[in-house]
Design a protein around this motif. Structure first.
Motif, PDB file in Angstrom:
ATOM      1  N   ALA A   1      -3.891   2.441  -2.685  1.00 57.46           N
ATOM      2  CA  ALA A   1      -3.987   3.529  -3.352  1.00 57.46           C
ATOM      3  C   ALA A   1      -4.451   3.883  -4.896  1.00 57.46           C
ATOM      4  N   TYR A   2      -4.569   2.487  -5.456  1.00 53.11           N
ATOM      5  CA  TYR A   2      -5.220   2.513  -6.623  1.00 53.11           C
ATOM      6  C   TYR A   2      -6.351   1.623  -6.744  1.00 53.11           C
ATOM      7  N   GLY A   3      -6.882   1.058  -5.556  1.00 56.96           N
ATOM      8  CA  GLY A   3      -8.343   0.178  -5.480  1.00 56.96           C
ATOM      9  C   GLY A   3      -7.791  -1.062  -6.310  1.00 56.96           C
ATOM     10  N   ILE A   4      -6.857  -1.697  -6.030  1.00 55.84           N
ATOM     11  CA  ILE A   4      -6.365  -2.889  -7.099  1.00 55.84           C
ATOM     12  C   ILE A   4      -5.829  -3.861  -6.231  1.00 55.84           C
ATOM     13  N   VAL A   5      -6.382  -5.252  -6.275  1.00 55.39           N
ATOM     14  CA  VAL A   5      -5.970  -6.403  -5.747  1.00 55.39           C
ATOM     15  C   VAL A   5      -5.403  -7.419  -6.711  1.00 55.39           C
TER      16      VAL A   5
ATOM     17  N   GLU B   1     -11.579  12.096  -1.691  1.00 51.04           N
ATOM     18  CA  GLU B   1     -10.494  13.037  -2.237  1.00 51.04           C
ATOM     19  C   GLU B   1      -9.355  13.548  -1.247  1.00 51.04           C
ATOM     20  N   GLU B   2     -10.048  13.538   0.170  1.00 53.69           N
ATOM     21  CA  GLU B   2      -8.757  13.869   0.997  1.00 53.69           C
ATOM     22  C   GLU B   2      -8.077  12.598   1.438  1.00 53.69           C
ATOM     23  N   GLU B   3      -8.311  11.536   0.823  1.00 54.71           N
ATOM     24  CA  GLU B   3      -7.612  10.409   1.213  1.00 54.71           C
ATOM     25  C   GLU B   3      -6.315  10.185   0.576  1.00 54.71           C
ATOM     26  N   PRO B   4      -5.259   9.477   0.862  1.00 49.69           N
ATOM     27  CA  PRO B   4      -4.003   9.487   0.033  1.00 49.69           C
ATOM     28  C   PRO B   4      -4.294   8.203  -1.272  1.00 49.69           C
ATOM     29  N   ILE B   5      -5.141   8.618  -1.791  1.00 49.55           N
ATOM     30  CA  ILE B   5      -5.306   7.867  -3.344  1.00 49.55           C
ATOM     31  C   ILE B   5      -4.597   8.460  -4.411  1.00 49.55           C
ATOM     32  N   ALA B   6      -4.422   7.579  -5.383  1.00 48.30           N
ATOM     33  CA  ALA B   6      -3.477   8.086  -6.372  1.00 48.30           C
ATOM     34  C   ALA B   6      -4.203   8.206  -7.726  1.00 48.30           C
ATOM     35  N   VAL B   7      -5.479   8.168  -7.658  1.00 44.41           N
ATOM     36  CA  VAL B   7      -6.176   8.523  -8.827  1.00 44.41           C
ATOM     37  C   VAL B   7      -7.410   9.372  -8.418  1.00 44.41           C
TER      38      VAL B   7
ATOM     39  N   LEU C   1      -0.037  -9.044   0.834  1.00 40.56           N
ATOM     40  CA  LEU C   1       1.057  -7.944   1.305  1.00 40.56           C
ATOM     41  C   LEU C   1       0.475  -6.638   0.521  1.00 40.56           C
ATOM     42  N   VAL C   2       0.655  -5.621   1.359  1.00 36.92           N
ATOM     43  CA  VAL C   2      -0.017  -4.244   0.838  1.00 36.92           C
ATOM     44  C   VAL C   2       1.218  -3.341   0.444  1.00 36.92           C
ATOM     45  N   SER C   3       1.280  -3.082  -0.895  1.00 40.45           N
ATOM     46  CA  SER C   3       2.162  -2.187  -1.545  1.00 40.45           C
ATOM     47  C   SER C   3       1.482  -0.620  -1.586  1.00 40.45           C
ATOM     48  N   ALA C   4       2.703   0.245  -1.215  1.00 40.52           N
ATOM     49  CA  ALA C   4       2.207   1.685  -1.139  1.00 40.52           C
ATOM     50  C   ALA C   4       2.185   2.291  -2.742  1.00 40.52           C
ATOM     51  N   GLY C   5       2.931   1.565  -3.547  1.00 44.10           N
ATOM     52  CA  GLY C   5       3.238   1.819  -4.976  1.00 44.10           C
ATOM     53  C   GLY C   5       2.205   1.549  -5.991  1.00 44.10           C
TER      54      GLY C   5
END
Length: 228
Positions: A165-169, A60-66, A122-126
């Protein structure tokens, strides 16, 4: 017409809005470096196994979006899907990171380079779309693949898009349609000798830092609520 190599970022921006790309290319004071929060999200893509093992409180302290529980479920599903195809380990342990790739037509940073077969990631922050990848990212993916292929003189058929941030690849195949979009974006950037026509999708203007300079009227909160 200039034949200088086009940056990945210009291709991506031109796909989203050619007019915005023009303003970016002509604004010497614009800061192109990503903000710190973007880098912290991208760093998640180097720590997948650590994140999977982390307790919920730490996650929960990580910059995750969900939510942490949902994030772990998503990342576990991603791991299982890619591990079954023998691809998970390659993404967690790439041959190279943050490689400046220079191709025949374009150049830019590739966050991960995978080998056997050669593939960029490629790594997206969005946030990812419901399916596939956003069109600007699709063009970026083709550009990265073509640049690596040019440097190595090896065919590259796939790019990976990670949304840590969403755990998706997601996998991006270099289809004929995607290659055509890349060529169109490349041509657009190379022909930018003045502000192109404004786009019709004005929703993109709402958060654009060049909206005032562009001269478009963005909708105010009052009008969005039906009072204006």
């Amino acid at each position: 017409m200039s034949r200088a190599r086009v940056s990945f970022s210009d291709l991506r921006t031109a796909t989203y809005c050619p007019r915005k790309c023009y303003y970016l290319r002509t604004d010497d004071d614009y800061e192109r470096e990503p903000p710190p929060e973007v880098e912290s999200i991208r760093a998640l893509a180097t720590r997948y196994e650590e994140l999977l093992a982390a307790p919920t409180g730490a996650l929960e302290e990580e910059p995750i979006a969900v939510a942490a529980v949902r994030y772990r479920d998503r990342l576990e599903a991603t791991r299982d899907r890619l591990a079954d195809a023998g691809r998970w380990r390659r993404l967690c342990e790439p041959s190279h990171r943050d490689v400046l790739a220079t191709g025949r037509h374009c150049r830019g940073m590739v966050h991960k380079v995978l080998e056997e077969p050669l593939e960029p990631a490629l790594v997206s922050a969005g946030k990812p779309p419901e399916r596939g990848v956003w069109e600007p990212q699709s063009v970026h993916a083709v550009a990265a693949a073509k640049a690596l292929a040019w440097e190595s003189q090896t065919t590259v058929d796939r790019t990976w898009l990670e949304y840590p941030a969403y755990g998706i690849v997601r996998s991006v195949e270099l289809t004929t349609r995607r290659k055509a979009r890349f060529r169109r974006a490349l041509r657009t950037v190379r022909e930018l000798d003045g502000p192109p026509a404004r786009i019709s999708n004005r929703s993109k203007c709402e958060s654009c830092e060049f909206a005032e300079r562009c001269g478009v009227r963005t909708r105010t909160l009052r009008s969005l609520l039906g009072f204006g």
